[in-house]
Write a protein that holds these residues in place. Sequence first.
Motif, PDB file in Angstrom:
ATOM      1  N   THR A   1     -13.875  22.923   3.921  1.00 29.15           N
ATOM      2  CA  THR A   1     -13.811  22.021   5.066  1.00 29.15           C
ATOM      3  C   THR A   1     -15.220  21.531   5.373  1.00 29.15           C
ATOM      4  N   GLY A   2     -15.291  20.455   6.120  1.00 31.55           N
ATOM      5  CA  GLY A   2     -16.600  19.849   6.393  1.00 31.55           C
ATOM      6  C   GLY A   2     -17.485  20.723   7.259  1.00 31.55           C
ATOM      7  N   SER A   3     -18.782  20.614   7.056  1.00 32.55           N
ATOM      8  CA  SER A   3     -19.732  21.328   7.907  1.00 32.55           C
ATOM      9  C   SER A   3     -21.097  20.707   7.693  1.00 32.55           C
ATOM     10  N   ASP A   4     -21.963  20.896   8.670  1.00 32.68           N
ATOM     11  CA  ASP A   4     -23.296  20.319   8.554  1.00 32.68           C
ATOM     12  C   ASP A   4     -24.041  20.861   7.344  1.00 32.68           C
ATOM     13  N   ASP A   5     -23.730  22.125   7.010  1.00 33.17           N
ATOM     14  CA  ASP A   5     -24.431  22.758   5.893  1.00 33.17           C
ATOM     15  C   ASP A   5     -24.214  22.028   4.582  1.00 33.17           C
ATOM     16  N   ALA A   6     -23.034  21.391   4.494  1.00 34.01           N
ATOM     17  CA  ALA A   6     -22.721  20.723   3.232  1.00 34.01           C
ATOM     18  C   ALA A   6     -23.506  19.424   3.070  1.00 34.01           C
ATOM     19  N   GLY A   7     -24.160  18.971   4.108  1.00 33.79           N
ATOM     20  CA  GLY A   7     -24.927  17.734   4.029  1.00 33.79           C
ATOM     21  C   GLY A   7     -26.158  17.909   3.157  1.00 33.79           C
ATOM     22  N   ASN A   8     -26.714  16.787   2.719  1.00 35.86           N
ATOM     23  CA  ASN A   8     -27.885  16.855   1.850  1.00 35.86           C
ATOM     24  C   ASN A   8     -29.110  16.481   2.667  1.00 35.86           C
ATOM     25  N   SER A   9     -30.063  17.336   2.682  1.00 34.50           N
ATOM     26  CA  SER A   9     -31.218  17.101   3.526  1.00 34.50           C
ATOM     27  C   SER A   9     -31.927  15.814   3.148  1.00 34.50           C
ATOM     28  N   PRO A  10     -32.164  14.941   4.106  1.00 33.77           N
ATOM     29  CA  PRO A  10     -32.845  13.685   3.791  1.00 33.77           C
ATOM     30  C   PRO A  10     -34.288  13.899   3.364  1.00 33.77           C
ATOM     31  N   THR A  11     -34.803  15.125   3.512  1.00 33.51           N
ATOM     32  CA  THR A  11     -36.191  15.361   3.130  1.00 33.51           C
ATOM     33  C   THR A  11     -36.331  15.581   1.631  1.00 33.51           C
ATOM     34  N   LYS A  12     -35.212  15.763   0.938  1.00 32.47           N
ATOM     35  CA  LYS A  12     -35.308  16.021  -0.504  1.00 32.47           C
ATOM     36  C   LYS A  12     -35.657  14.734  -1.221  1.00 32.47           C
ATOM     37  N   LYS A  13     -36.673  14.800  -2.065  1.00 31.54           N
ATOM     38  CA  LYS A  13     -37.265  13.550  -2.531  1.00 31.54           C
ATOM     39  C   LYS A  13     -37.248  13.292  -4.035  1.00 31.54           C
ATOM     40  N   ARG A  14     -36.978  14.290  -4.820  1.00 25.79           N
ATOM     41  CA  ARG A  14     -36.995  14.029  -6.264  1.00 25.79           C
ATOM     42  C   ARG A  14     -35.577  14.220  -6.804  1.00 25.79           C
ATOM     43  N   TRP A  15     -34.987  13.141  -7.271  1.00 26.09           N
ATOM     44  CA  TRP A  15     -33.582  13.179  -7.668  1.00 26.09           C
ATOM     45  C   TRP A  15     -33.396  12.789  -9.129  1.00 26.09           C
ATOM     46  N   VAL A  16     -32.425  13.445  -9.757  1.00 24.48           N
ATOM     47  CA  VAL A  16     -31.916  12.971 -11.044  1.00 24.48           C
ATOM     48  C   VAL A  16     -30.497  12.489 -10.769  1.00 24.48           C
ATOM     49  N   VAL A  17     -30.195  11.262 -11.136  1.00 29.34           N
ATOM     50  CA  VAL A  17     -28.835  10.746 -10.979  1.00 29.34           C
ATOM     51  C   VAL A  17     -28.236  10.575 -12.367  1.00 29.34           C
ATOM     52  N   LYS A  18     -27.050  11.146 -12.546  1.00 30.56           N
ATOM     53  CA  LYS A  18     -26.388  11.020 -13.846  1.00 30.56           C
ATOM     54  C   LYS A  18     -25.118  10.197 -13.668  1.00 30.56           C
ATOM     55  N   ILE A  19     -24.959   9.204 -14.510  1.00 30.94           N
ATOM     56  CA  ILE A  19     -23.753   8.366 -14.427  1.00 30.94           C
ATOM     57  C   ILE A  19     -22.984   8.488 -15.737  1.00 30.94           C
ATOM     58  N   GLY A  20     -21.699   8.780 -15.620  1.00 32.57           N
ATOM     59  CA  GLY A  20     -20.879   9.036 -16.799  1.00 32.57           C
ATOM     60  C   GLY A  20     -20.261   7.784 -17.400  1.00 32.57           C
ATOM     61  N   SER A  21     -19.845   7.913 -18.649  1.00 36.64           N
ATOM     62  CA  SER A  21     -19.299   6.776 -19.417  1.00 36.64           C
ATOM     63  C   SER A  21     -18.097   6.131 -18.731  1.00 36.64           C
ATOM     64  N   ALA A  22     -17.229   6.949 -18.138  1.00 39.16           N
ATOM     65  CA  ALA A  22     -15.996   6.399 -17.559  1.00 39.16           C
ATOM     66  C   ALA A  22     -16.302   5.419 -16.426  1.00 39.16           C
ATOM     67  N   LEU A  23     -17.448   5.583 -15.762  1.00 41.12           N
ATOM     68  CA  LEU A  23     -17.808   4.679 -14.670  1.00 41.12           C
ATOM     69  C   LEU A  23     -18.534   3.436 -15.165  1.00 41.12           C
ATOM     70  N   ILE A  24     -19.250   3.615 -16.274  1.00 41.75           N
ATOM     71  CA  ILE A  24     -20.131   2.540 -16.747  1.00 41.75           C
ATOM     72  C   ILE A  24     -19.355   1.431 -17.426  1.00 41.75           C
ATOM     73  N   THR A  25     -18.247   1.817 -18.084  1.00 37.50           N
ATOM     74  CA  THR A  25     -17.551   0.806 -18.879  1.00 37.50           C
ATOM     75  C   THR A  25     -16.225   0.413 -18.245  1.00 37.50           C
ATOM     76  N   ALA A  26     -15.908  -0.856 -18.386  1.00 41.24           N
ATOM     77  CA  ALA A  26     -14.612  -1.368 -17.945  1.00 41.24           C
ATOM     78  C   ALA A  26     -13.886  -1.806 -19.217  1.00 41.24           C
ATOM     79  N   ASP A  27     -12.711  -2.426 -19.074  1.00 40.01           N
ATOM     80  CA  ASP A  27     -11.953  -2.817 -20.269  1.00 40.01           C
ATOM     81  C   ASP A  27     -12.738  -3.813 -21.124  1.00 40.01           C
TER      82      ASP A  27
ATOM     83  N   ARG B   1     -17.676   5.617  -7.415  1.00 37.84           N
ATOM     84  CA  ARG B   1     -16.999   4.424  -6.871  1.00 37.84           C
ATOM     85  C   ARG B   1     -17.062   4.395  -5.355  1.00 37.84           C
ATOM     86  N   GLU B   2     -17.510   5.488  -4.764  1.00 35.89           N
ATOM     87  CA  GLU B   2     -17.657   5.569  -3.304  1.00 35.89           C
ATOM     88  C   GLU B   2     -18.730   4.541  -2.877  1.00 35.89           C
TER      89      GLU B   2
END
Length: 383
Positions: free
Chosen positions: A4-30, A247-248
């Motif tokens: 269930t939701g809680s403040d703890d589950a939030g991501n601290s805005p102070t975190k500054k170094r991110w790796v973002v991974k995007i998967g094939s199913a999102l990158i390609t369309a028909d 997709r969010e």
Amino acid sequence: MQTTGSDDAGNSPTKKRWVVKIGSALITADNGLHLDNIHQWSRQFAALMNDGVELVLVSSGSIAEGMHRLKWFERPTAVHELQAAAAVGQMGLVRAYESELQAHGLNTAQILLTHDDLSNRQRYLNAKTTLATLLKLHVLPVINENDTVTTDEIKVGDNDNLAALVANLISADQLIILTDQNGLYDQDPVKNPTATLIKQADAGDPKLFEMAGPSNNRLATGGMQTKILAAVRAARSGTDTVIASGREPDVLLRLHSGEAIGTKLTATHKKLVAHKMWLANQLKVTGSLQIDSGALEKMRDGVCSLLPVGVTGVEGQFRRGELVSICSAEGDEIARGLVNYSATEATLLAGCKSDKILERLGYVNEPELVNRDNMVAVNARHH
Ligand code: GLU
């Protein structure tokens, strides 16, 4: 673990170094690359970078895009064909990111890695310095596995794990895995409508792995299990992992502002020191040493040097300095380490007291087979 939701589950805005991974199913369309999605993410990358987030992108999709450009409707099984498709598709992938980021006045850089690059200490350190330099220059590195030259022996194999290795390399605060699912559910949501989204859990919780199913997507390499393994790996550098739907709308910006989206797998263990992290990230072991119950007991609360006297069996062909598994009599892997003796020497030394090494071999390298400084514990079975 919480569903269930809680403040703890939030991501601290102070975190500054991110790796973002995007998967094939999102990158390609028909009809090839999903340019609208790429446009949306790139807008968010630019906003984050301009807000001080140091960002590295790990993007899949080269094989999928290559198949599209070559008009192949079935994924080939021949390795050379997959490698050819990757070479064709990678062009489209980096071109799309480059032109999108350029519109925001930002530069991109292409980095293609294999596991071999990261297991070689010199190249690992080079990759680390280059990434740090690019981040300082406010450039977005776009990373993929170097599929065109990889074979089973030298590849990472999936981009979830590659992204986790990159997170380790740059000591990222967060690894964000964007996928076509909302996150991790306690049961398969397709089969069970009562399945609940797990909002937050400890990355090392062994129950997670049982909950996640393998992938059944035609384009994707990794399913949820792969993502959990990646989170376990990321946690070694103190990196939290978020698995969320790509997709969010504005998913990255909302995560940055602290909103809880998807599943957050937190790093709770102590961060490994740099040298041990490199060691822990070696995917290929060349042999194993079986230990007796006395040595096993000593390793209960962390690693300690392994003496020949505690070894009951030696498997595989390894040379001095190579990576071996240290296993219990039941075959469970307890630790990994760089061995001081070759397989032949270790076989002669098994069960022998350290002061008898000279007698057995005629020389002594070190009194221990594996020194604790060159050893990392394998905590759960998925580490
Ligand atoms: N490197 C592969 C590609 O770009 C993807 C691997 C993965 O998605 O895990 O097609």
